[in-house]
Each structure stands twice: as C-alpha cells, then as structure tokens.
Design a protein around this motif. Structure first.
Motif, PDB file in Angstrom:
ATOM      1  N   PRO A   1      70.673  39.771  13.073  1.00 23.98           N
ATOM      2  CA  PRO A   1      69.735  39.411  12.164  1.00 23.98           C
ATOM      3  C   PRO A   1      68.332  39.532  12.840  1.00 23.98           C
ATOM      4  CG  PRO A   1      71.561  38.004  11.939  1.00 23.98           C
ATOM      5  CD  PRO A   1      71.705  38.616  13.138  1.00 23.98           C
ATOM      6  N   GLU A   2      67.442  40.141  12.150  1.00 18.16           N
ATOM      7  CA  GLU A   2      66.115  40.282  12.972  1.00 18.16           C
ATOM      8  C   GLU A   2      65.310  39.140  13.102  1.00 18.16           C
ATOM      9  OE1 GLU A   2      64.681  42.969  14.659  1.00 18.16           O
ATOM     10  OE2 GLU A   2      66.452  43.865  14.576  1.00 18.16           O
ATOM     11  N   SER A   3      65.302  38.365  11.933  1.00 15.93           N
ATOM     12  CA  SER A   3      64.392  37.089  11.928  1.00 15.93           C
ATOM     13  C   SER A   3      65.271  36.040  12.682  1.00 15.93           C
ATOM     14  CB  SER A   3      64.457  36.786  10.380  1.00 15.93           C
ATOM     15  OG  SER A   3      63.761  35.356  10.274  1.00 15.93           O
ATOM     16  N   PRO A   4      64.201  35.236  13.518  1.00  7.76           N
ATOM     17  CA  PRO A   4      64.901  34.026  14.175  1.00  7.76           C
ATOM     18  C   PRO A   4      65.114  33.130  13.096  1.00  7.76           C
ATOM     19  CG  PRO A   4      62.746  34.958  15.272  1.00  7.76           C
ATOM     20  CD  PRO A   4      63.044  35.573  14.045  1.00  7.76           C
ATOM     21  N   GLY A   5      64.589  33.030  12.042  1.00 10.15           N
ATOM     22  CA  GLY A   5      64.750  32.093  10.950  1.00 10.15           C
ATOM     23  C   GLY A   5      66.259  32.460  10.343  1.00 10.15           C
ATOM     24  N   HIS A   6      66.473  33.573  10.290  1.00  6.44           N
ATOM     25  CA  HIS A   6      67.830  34.019   9.724  1.00  6.44           C
ATOM     26  C   HIS A   6      68.815  33.598  10.498  1.00  6.44           C
ATOM     27  CE1 HIS A   6      70.391  37.608   8.015  1.00  6.44           C
ATOM     28  NE2 HIS A   6      71.062  36.475   7.733  1.00  6.44           N
ATOM     29  N   ARG A   7      68.721  33.691  11.889  1.00 11.63           N
ATOM     30  CA  ARG A   7      69.808  33.554  12.869  1.00 11.63           C
ATOM     31  C   ARG A   7      69.915  31.989  12.922  1.00 11.63           C
ATOM     32  NH1 ARG A   7      66.955  37.846  15.389  1.00 11.63           N
ATOM     33  NH2 ARG A   7      65.876  36.239  17.012  1.00 11.63           N
ATOM     34  N   ALA A   8      68.857  31.260  12.639  1.00 10.59           N
ATOM     35  CA  ALA A   8      68.767  29.634  12.684  1.00 10.59           C
ATOM     36  C   ALA A   8      69.473  29.206  11.568  1.00 10.59           C
ATOM     37  CB  ALA A   8      67.361  29.059  12.856  1.00 10.59           C
ATOM     38  N   ASP A   9      69.237  29.839  10.356  1.00  8.49           N
ATOM     39  CA  ASP A   9      70.052  29.472   9.287  1.00  8.49           C
ATOM     40  C   ASP A   9      71.581  29.824   9.590  1.00  8.49           C
ATOM     41  OD1 ASP A   9      67.917  28.654   8.240  1.00  8.49           O
ATOM     42  OD2 ASP A   9      67.734  30.529   6.754  1.00  8.49           O
ATOM     43  N   LEU A  10      71.970  30.772   9.967  1.00  4.80           N
ATOM     44  CA  LEU A  10      73.361  31.159  10.297  1.00  4.80           C
ATOM     45  C   LEU A  10      73.976  29.936  11.379  1.00  4.80           C
ATOM     46  CD1 LEU A  10      73.575  35.003  10.864  1.00  4.80           C
ATOM     47  CD2 LEU A  10      74.484  33.651   8.984  1.00  4.80           C
ATOM     48  N   LEU A  11      73.227  29.573  12.361  1.00  3.32           N
ATOM     49  CA  LEU A  11      73.798  28.354  13.176  1.00  3.32           C
ATOM     50  C   LEU A  11      73.742  27.125  12.629  1.00  3.32           C
ATOM     51  CD1 LEU A  11      74.180  27.027  15.711  1.00  3.32           C
ATOM     52  CD2 LEU A  11      71.364  26.898  16.090  1.00  3.32           C
ATOM     53  N   ALA A  12      73.230  26.989  11.568  1.00  2.00           N
ATOM     54  CA  ALA A  12      73.001  25.583  10.927  1.00  2.00           C
ATOM     55  C   ALA A  12      74.292  25.701   9.738  1.00  2.00           C
ATOM     56  CB  ALA A  12      71.731  25.442   9.840  1.00  2.00           C
ATOM     57  N   ASP A  13      74.419  26.997   9.178  1.00  2.85           N
ATOM     58  CA  ASP A  13      75.637  26.707   8.379  1.00  2.85           C
ATOM     59  C   ASP A  13      77.019  26.735   9.189  1.00  2.85           C
ATOM     60  OD1 ASP A  13      74.218  27.397   6.098  1.00  2.85           O
ATOM     61  OD2 ASP A  13      74.445  29.581   5.899  1.00  2.85           O
ATOM     62  N   THR A  14      77.004  27.330  10.272  1.00  4.44           N
ATOM     63  CA  THR A  14      78.262  27.277  11.037  1.00  4.44           C
ATOM     64  C   THR A  14      78.511  25.885  11.792  1.00  4.44           C
ATOM     65  OG1 THR A  14      77.846  29.353  11.915  1.00  4.44           O
ATOM     66  CG2 THR A  14      79.349  28.330  13.234  1.00  4.44           C
ATOM     67  N   VAL A  15      77.413  25.149  12.031  1.00  3.44           N
ATOM     68  CA  VAL A  15      77.402  23.691  12.470  1.00  3.44           C
ATOM     69  C   VAL A  15      78.077  22.584  11.364  1.00  3.44           C
ATOM     70  CG1 VAL A  15      76.130  21.687  13.234  1.00  3.44           C
ATOM     71  CG2 VAL A  15      75.889  23.888  14.547  1.00  3.44           C
ATOM     72  N   ARG A  16      77.295  23.069  10.061  1.00  8.29           N
ATOM     73  CA  ARG A  16      77.606  22.318   8.943  1.00  8.29           C
ATOM     74  C   ARG A  16      79.114  22.447   8.666  1.00  8.29           C
ATOM     75  NH1 ARG A  16      74.248  24.786   5.855  1.00  8.29           N
ATOM     76  NH2 ARG A  16      72.569  23.386   6.325  1.00  8.29           N
ATOM     77  N   ALA A  17      79.784  23.711   8.748  1.00  6.15           N
ATOM     78  CA  ALA A  17      81.186  23.814   8.301  1.00  6.15           C
ATOM     79  C   ALA A  17      82.054  23.497   9.443  1.00  6.15           C
ATOM     80  CB  ALA A  17      81.353  25.244   8.178  1.00  6.15           C
ATOM     81  N   ALA A  18      81.581  23.585  10.895  1.00  5.98           N
ATOM     82  CA  ALA A  18      82.489  23.082  11.981  1.00  5.98           C
ATOM     83  C   ALA A  18      82.661  21.653  11.736  1.00  5.98           C
ATOM     84  CB  ALA A  18      81.827  23.666  13.174  1.00  5.98           C
ATOM     85  N   LEU A  19      81.663  20.881  11.720  1.00  4.74           N
ATOM     86  CA  LEU A  19      81.586  19.325  11.927  1.00  4.74           C
ATOM     87  C   LEU A  19      81.739  18.708  10.440  1.00  4.74           C
ATOM     88  CD1 LEU A  19      78.576  18.741  13.995  1.00  4.74           C
ATOM     89  CD2 LEU A  19      80.744  19.331  14.407  1.00  4.74           C
ATOM     90  N   GLY A  20      82.146  19.442   9.420  1.00  7.01           N
ATOM     91  CA  GLY A  20      82.393  19.031   8.088  1.00  7.01           C
ATOM     92  C   GLY A  20      81.383  18.139   7.189  1.00  7.01           C
ATOM     93  N   GLU A  21      79.960  18.374   7.574  1.00  7.62           N
ATOM     94  CA  GLU A  21      78.878  17.376   6.985  1.00  7.62           C
ATOM     95  C   GLU A  21      79.302  17.057   5.768  1.00  7.62           C
ATOM     96  OE1 GLU A  21      74.960  19.057   7.654  1.00  7.62           O
ATOM     97  OE2 GLU A  21      75.212  19.241   9.918  1.00  7.62           O
ATOM     98  N   THR A  22      79.178  16.122   5.229  1.00  2.06           N
ATOM     99  CA  THR A  22      79.540  15.571   3.843  1.00  2.06           C
ATOM    100  C   THR A  22      78.907  14.163   3.536  1.00  2.06           C
ATOM    101  OG1 THR A  22      81.236  15.000   2.464  1.00  2.06           O
ATOM    102  CG2 THR A  22      81.593  14.351   4.688  1.00  2.06           C
ATOM    103  N   GLY A  23      79.092  13.341   2.530  1.00  5.03           N
ATOM    104  CA  GLY A  23      78.562  12.095   2.418  1.00  5.03           C
ATOM    105  C   GLY A  23      77.651  12.213   1.063  1.00  5.03           C
ATOM    106  N   THR A  24      77.194  11.065   0.856  1.00  2.00           N
ATOM    107  CA  THR A  24      76.137  10.700  -0.389  1.00  2.00           C
ATOM    108  C   THR A  24      74.834  10.827   0.252  1.00  2.00           C
ATOM    109  OG1 THR A  24      76.476   8.456  -0.038  1.00  2.00           O
ATOM    110  CG2 THR A  24      78.020   9.354  -1.527  1.00  2.00           C
ATOM    111  N   ALA A  25      73.833  10.944  -0.619  1.00  2.00           N
ATOM    112  CA  ALA A  25      72.329  10.750  -0.210  1.00  2.00           C
ATOM    113  C   ALA A  25      72.144   9.409   0.016  1.00  2.00           C
ATOM    114  CB  ALA A  25      71.417  11.084  -1.572  1.00  2.00           C
ATOM    115  N   GLU A  26      72.707   8.454  -0.320  1.00  2.00           N
ATOM    116  CA  GLU A  26      72.479   6.814   0.024  1.00  2.00           C
ATOM    117  C   GLU A  26      73.020   6.706   1.372  1.00  2.00           C
ATOM    118  OE1 GLU A  26      74.055   7.991  -2.708  1.00  2.00           O
ATOM    119  OE2 GLU A  26      72.557   7.370  -4.247  1.00  2.00           O
ATOM    120  N   ALA A  27      74.073   7.429   1.837  1.00  2.00           N
ATOM    121  CA  ALA A  27      74.666   7.099   3.029  1.00  2.00           C
ATOM    122  C   ALA A  27      73.552   7.852   4.155  1.00  2.00           C
ATOM    123  CB  ALA A  27      75.965   7.727   3.389  1.00  2.00           C
ATOM    124  N   LEU A  28      73.278   8.830   3.663  1.00  2.00           N
ATOM    125  CA  LEU A  28      72.238   9.605   4.789  1.00  2.00           C
ATOM    126  C   LEU A  28      70.845   8.946   4.905  1.00  2.00           C
ATOM    127  CD1 LEU A  28      71.742  12.156   6.447  1.00  2.00           C
ATOM    128  CD2 LEU A  28      70.888  13.223   4.203  1.00  2.00           C
TER     129      LEU A  28
END
Length: 272
Positions: free
Chosen positions: A213-240
């Motif tokens: 991906p040409e854009s650093p922002g695009h690559r950063a978004d892919l990284l964020a998606d990968t981390v989110r899936a690997a760590l199973g980010e979940t929970g409520t807005a109140e918990a956050l």
C-alpha cells in the motif's frame, strides 16, 4: 547614607560596585553545567544526522566530533563509547514517540487500545528519522543498542516492561481484550505484529511485484486491524471509559521517565 561604591576606586577610572558584574561561584557552576548540556545535545544532534545519512556501522566517533565541531576527546567526556552515544540518540527519539502516545491517550478513550497504540507508533516511527533509520537499517544494530540499553539504562528498560505488563493487565481486567490467551501471550503477539509491520517495509519495497500500500496511513490502518483481530479487542464503551484514566496515567509516567533518562545522560558529562 554612605555610597558603598565610593569605597572601591581603581584610580581615575572609578567603577561603582553597583555597575560591576561579579559572577558568584554558584552562577558560574550553573553556567558551566548549561554549557555542557548544550554541548552534549549538539553531539547527539550530529550523531543523529549521521545515523540517518550513513547508517550506524559506517559512523566513527571522529565523524561525530567533526560534525559537532568538538574534539574527539570531548565526545568521550559525555559518552564513554560509541554504543552509549547512539543509545542516547535512540532514547531521545523514543522519548518523543512515547510523548506522542501519551498525547494520543489523553485525547480520548479509544487512544488507549492496542490497535490505536500500534497505529500511532507506526506513523510516529516514520516521522522520527532516527528511529526510522534504525528500524529499517541492519538488524544487528538494534540488537547492539538493545544490549547496551540493558546495561546502561536498566531501570528504564525495566520500567518499559513493567508498564507493558500493567497495560495489558488493565485492559484484560476491564474486559477489553480476549481472555482465552494469557497476558504474556497477548503481549508477545502485539510486539511481534508491530515489529513485523515495521521491518517488512524495506523487504517488501525491495521485491518488485509484491503489493505494498502506497499510503503510510493505509499501512497503519492494516496494522491496527491486524492487532485488533489478534488481541480480540472487545468490551463496552463504559469499560473503555473506565480504563482510560488508568492507562493514560501509566503512559504519562513512562513518558516522564523517558525524558528523565535522557536528561540524566545530558547532565552526566565529566568535568572539562
């Protein structure tokens, strides 16, 4: 009233005491300390510039001294070895990235999630030339500086590890991460994914035909998606929202510690 200045005369060119500038010993000491600190900062600037231009293996202390406009011996007054000099160059840049992380966390609860942390770190590394040069340079350089950090900045290294563990414990405790894996498993996965995205860039760039991906922002978004899936980010807005101040405080403290460590090196020069 007696004018005390009248008691001090050097002959025809009388100078009143009130007009003389007598530098007290304490003031002289403060001035010398400030000058040493400024000189150390200038040496770090020169070393950082050369690191970006040439890469770590090609740089000598003589090169750094010449660029900083000081003698080789002066560099050693501040930094006992080349490894320590470049460790402080790295610590100073890492401190800047830690400040950015703490700032992102202050702005809102979403900033404390690992996916957000990974995205901020990825983009910050690209914007801090010294760290980017090290990450995209030779792997053995990072290994050398990591070993030097363990020896010379043991407390800071320990604080980083302690903060990372406390961070994951907090998120797990608030139900914001998966619980079918241990804290240490999740921390290892996060570190590995983060490192992989950073180190992949020069490798993929050198392979014609591989998609990048040409854009650093695009690559950063892919990284964020990968981390989110690997760590199973979940929970409520109140918990956050409940976890937010605790996590933000952790990284505020880490940022203060990182700045203090750089200051310690800047102020620790031997007397000239």
């Amino acid at each position: 009233m007696v004018d005390a200045s009248a008691l001090v005369s050097t002959g025809p060119r009388h100078v009143p005491v009130a007009q003389e500038h007598t530098v007290a010993p304490a003031e002289q000491s403060t001035t010398r300390s400030a000058q040493r600190e400024q000189r150390a900062a200038r040496i770090l600037d020169a070393a950082g510039d050369l690191l970006v231009i040439w890469g770590y293996p090609k740089i000598t202390i003589e090169d750094v001294a010449r660029r900083a406009g000081v003698g080789k011996g002066t560099v050693y007054l501040h930094f006992p070895t080349k490894e320590v000099l470049f460790l402080v160059v790295l610590l100073r840049s890492q401190s800047e990235i830690t400040d950015r992380l703490a700032s992102t966390m202050r702005r809102g609860p979403e900033g404390v999630l690992p996916s957000s942390m990974a995205r901020t770190t990825y983009l910050s590394v690209r914007e801090v030339p010294v760290v980017h040069a090290l990450v995209t340079g030779r792997a053995e350089t990072l290994g050398t500086l990591a070993r030097t950090a363990a020896e010379y900045s043991e407390d800071l290294v320990g604080d980083r590890i302690t903060t990372s563990r406390a961070y994951f414990d907090l998120l797990i405790g608030h139900g914001l991460l998966r619980t079918d894996r241990s804290r240490d498993d999740l921390l290892y996965a996060f570190t590995s994914v983060m490192t992989g995205f950073l180190l992949a860039e020069p490798f993929v760039t050198a392979q014609p035909g591989l998609f990048r991906p040409e854009s650093p922002g695009h690559r950063a978004d892919l990284l964020a998606d990968t981390v989110r899936a690997a760590l199973g980010e979940t929970g409520t807005a109140e918990a956050l929202t409940a976890a937010w101040p605790e996590v933000a405080a952790l990284y505020e403290e880490l940022a203060r510690g990182a700045r203090a460590e750089v200051d310690r090196y800047l102020q620790s020069a031997r007397e000239t």
